[in-house]
Design an enzyme around this catalytic site. Structure first.
Site, PDB file in Angstrom:
ATOM      1  N   TYR A 263       1.088  -1.190   0.012  1.00 29.26           N
ATOM      2  CA  TYR A 263      -0.294   0.273  -0.685  1.00 29.26           C
ATOM      3  C   TYR A 263       0.404   1.641  -0.036  1.00 29.26           C
ATOM      4  O   TYR A 263       0.708   2.013  -0.712  1.00 29.26           O
ATOM      5  CB  TYR A 263      -0.604   0.160   0.850  1.00 29.26           C
ATOM      6  CG  TYR A 263      -1.860   1.047   1.631  1.00 29.26           C
ATOM      7  CD1 TYR A 263      -3.327   1.601   0.616  1.00 29.26           C
ATOM      8  CD2 TYR A 263      -1.024   1.732   1.971  1.00 29.26           C
ATOM      9  CE1 TYR A 263      -3.292   2.666   0.698  1.00 29.26           C
ATOM     10  CE2 TYR A 263      -2.008   3.418   2.741  1.00 29.26           C
ATOM     11  CZ  TYR A 263      -3.318   3.341   1.889  1.00 29.26           C
ATOM     12  OH  TYR A 263      -3.528   5.258   1.387  1.00 29.26           O
ATOM     13  N   ASP A 298      -7.682  -3.972  -1.417  1.00 27.76           N
ATOM     14  CA  ASP A 298      -8.846  -3.312  -1.690  1.00 27.76           C
ATOM     15  C   ASP A 298      -8.401  -1.947  -2.768  1.00 27.76           C
ATOM     16  O   ASP A 298      -9.217  -1.449  -3.615  1.00 27.76           O
ATOM     17  CB  ASP A 298      -9.699  -3.084  -0.910  1.00 27.76           C
ATOM     18  CG  ASP A 298      -9.199  -2.285   0.130  1.00 27.76           C
ATOM     19  OD1 ASP A 298      -9.350  -1.472   0.484  1.00 27.76           O
ATOM     20  OD2 ASP A 298      -8.692  -2.876   1.259  1.00 27.76           O
ATOM     21  N   LYS A 370     -10.678  -9.802   5.271  1.00 28.64           N
ATOM     22  CA  LYS A 370     -11.348  -8.259   5.786  1.00 28.64           C
ATOM     23  C   LYS A 370     -12.516  -7.436   4.599  1.00 28.64           C
ATOM     24  O   LYS A 370     -11.217  -6.889   2.955  1.00 28.64           O
ATOM     25  CB  LYS A 370     -10.680  -7.119   6.227  1.00 28.64           C
ATOM     26  CG  LYS A 370     -10.991  -5.483   6.519  1.00 28.64           C
ATOM     27  CD  LYS A 370      -9.831  -5.027   7.076  1.00 28.64           C
ATOM     28  CE  LYS A 370     -10.791  -3.073   6.878  1.00 28.64           C
ATOM     29  NZ  LYS A 370      -9.761  -2.778   7.116  1.00 28.64           N
TER      30      LYS A 370
END
Length: 533
Positions: A263, A298, A370
């Site tokens: 990320y 995500d 998640k």
């Protein structure tokens, strides 16, 4: 119970072997380098806190002085604890270093042994705090109880002011939230220091600090007793200070931390080498502390198409699994991420979402996955947004997800008000109540659309992993493979804080973590190495 997809076990095994092979050069790189944040985290574990009048933490002042005089390639513990013999404590030494009143050298012989003993004793106190915090969590869960259902309901709080966050977090827990995430102030991931003390001036989030962690954890402990279930607390161990924030989280009993392998590289342009070195140390700390990590796959789907790039999420999940296992994180602490981000205008979009969610659930059956709500395709139409969030909640129940982040109908409009959260929580509670156990009844045909889509995504993931094995993971990141973001290994922020370890490198914290964080895949390592030849 979740639906079984007819995935070929041989293909799944091949995907894991390829992921292990692709990850190994990066693991070797992380093991052979250190960073300023790793060294500062060691000082934090040794008990150094506080900041100078300008707000610069003493760990930064001390680490900077050692880096300037000796370098960090040997580890800063020996120079620091050798110099400490002339000072009453680490803070006084840091004061002197900031005023150019301390000299650091790399000790040898008896001086080195004495410094080593002092460093080990000091750092051991930090690990004792982490161990006590982990034990206390276990005691409270046993005493108060866990949420009665899965998925856990995960809700974000972020006002910028810790003293405003606390009542909002407590209200959210009373309304049904099981996990409270205090997101960080915009841009904190790019700060090469961790602010000190309680803060009230964050922008679109609240600064992650040790004192803010302490305050929120204490408040949620009170609320946990009121509501009769242990409320978990989440923050972010990403960015330039990943190891330090992980250490603070462990000592202050946070329960989950956002901690992703890519990320910061992709979306904050932090140097890849810096990130992977920091990530390994921070994950070892999380393993020691019993903290569940949340990964950020995500985010890829906010910049890439969620259908075309679905296999990149699977590849990243497999790589994240390998990096986590190597750092000692077992599956129950591995909160891999995925998201409900397919354009709702795409035909069969919900069936595609179910296929992707089921694939993740079946590939990682023991991991607390998640599941992230729609964001990219939310609009100012709050009624449409609430409907999309309802479909997201339904997918989560049908596919047996573990952690469900509450979607907000005002995602594309404003930072949520308390009333927005109430409506969003009503949506979640209704779906979880009305559809409880639906995963037991949901069995897509083995030759149907959902099974075929999952099989295709897995096959594309294997193809991509084969290319990454051939080209190297760092090259794949540089080429924009993930999230269409190109990040070369010699670019990005923080590279000047990285050093290759010297032959005599020593760090008492790293030594302890290597000793107590065994590779979760160790029994398979030989087989994987042979299979990759």
């Amino acid at each position: 119970m979740t639906a079984e997809l007819p995935l070929d076990p041989a293909v799944v095994a091949k995907a894991r072997r390829l992921a292990a092979t692709a990850a190994q050069p990066v693991v070797d790189l992380a093991r052979s380098h250190t960073t300023v944040s790793v060294e500062r985290a060691t000082l934090r574990l040794a008990g150094l806190t506080g900041a100078d009048p300008d707000g610069i933490p003493w760990v930064n002042r001390l680490a900077d002085a050692v880096q300037e005089q000796v370098g960090i390639e040997h580890g800063i513990a020996l120079p620091v604890f050798h110099a400490l013999k002339d000072f009453p404590d680490l803070e006084r030494l840091a004061h002197a270093a900031a005023a150019d009143g301390a000299r650091f050298t790399l000790p040898t012989g008896g001086d080195a042994e004495a410094a080593r003993a002092r460093a080990q004793t000091a750092v051991r106190h930090g690990f004792d705090r982490i161990d006590r915090s982990r034990s206390r969590r276990d005691e409270l869960v046993a005493e108060i109880g866990d949420p009665p259902q899965r998925p856990w309901i995960y809700l974000i709080v972020a006002t910028g002011d810790i003293y405003e966050d606390i009542p909002q977090a407590q209200a959210a827990a009373k309304a049904g939230a099981d996990v409270i995430a205090v997101i960080r102030s915009t841009g904190q991931s790019l700060l090469d220091y961790v602010p000190e003390g309680a803060t009230r001036e964050g922008f679109a989030g609240t600064y992650a600090t040790g004192e803010n962690f302490r305050l929120m954890r204490a408040a949620l402990d009170e609320t946990s007793r009121e509501v009769g279930r242990y409320i978990r607390l989440t923050n972010y161990a990403s960015g330039l200070c990943m190891p330090e924030i992980a250490a603070l989280a462990g000592m202050h009993r946070l329960d989950m931390m956002l901690n992703d392998s890519m990320y910061g590289i992709l979306f904050r342009d932090i140097n890849p080498i810096r990130t992977f070195v920091d990530q390994r140390f921070s994950r070892q700390v999380h393993a020691r502390a019993g903290i569940i990590i949340n990964t950020g796959e995500d985010n890829y789907l906010t910049t890439a198409d969620a259908v075309e790039a679905a296999h990149t999420v699977t590849v990243s999940q497999l790589l994240n699994e390998r990096f986590a296992h190597e750092a000692g994180l077992p599956d129950p602490l591995l909160g891999l991420g995925h998201a409900f981000e397919i354009n709702p205008e795409v035909p069969e979009s919900f069936r595609l979402e179910l296929a992707h969610a089921l694939l993740a659930r079946q590939l990682f059956p023991a991991a607390p996955l998640k599941w992230m709500p729609p964001t990219k395709h939310m609009t100012g139409d709050v009624f449409r947004g609430n409907l999309l969030d309802g479909f997201f909640n339904l997918a989560g129940v049908m596919t047996g997800q573990s952690i469900l982040l509450v979607g907000m109908m005002t995602e594309a409009v404003v930072t949520p008000w308390l009333s927005d959260r109430d409506i969003a929580l009503q949506n979640v509670r209704y779906v979880l109540s009305a559809c409880a156990g639906l995963a037991e009844d949901f069995h897509p045909p083995k030759d149907g659309f959902i099974a075929a889509r999952a099989d295709r995504v897995l096959g594309e993931a294997v193809d991509l992993l084969e290319r990454i094995v051939d080209d190297g993971l760092l090259n794949a990141i540089a080429d924009g493979t993930f999230g269409i973001m190109k990040r070369p290994a010699d670019g990005g922020r923080g590279l000047d804080g990285v050093a290759e370890r010297a032959d005599d490198y020593w760090n008492p914290a790293a030594e302890e973590l290597d000793r107590t964080s065994p590779d979760q895949d160790a029994p398979l390592a030989g087989a994987r190495k042979e299979a990759s030849r």
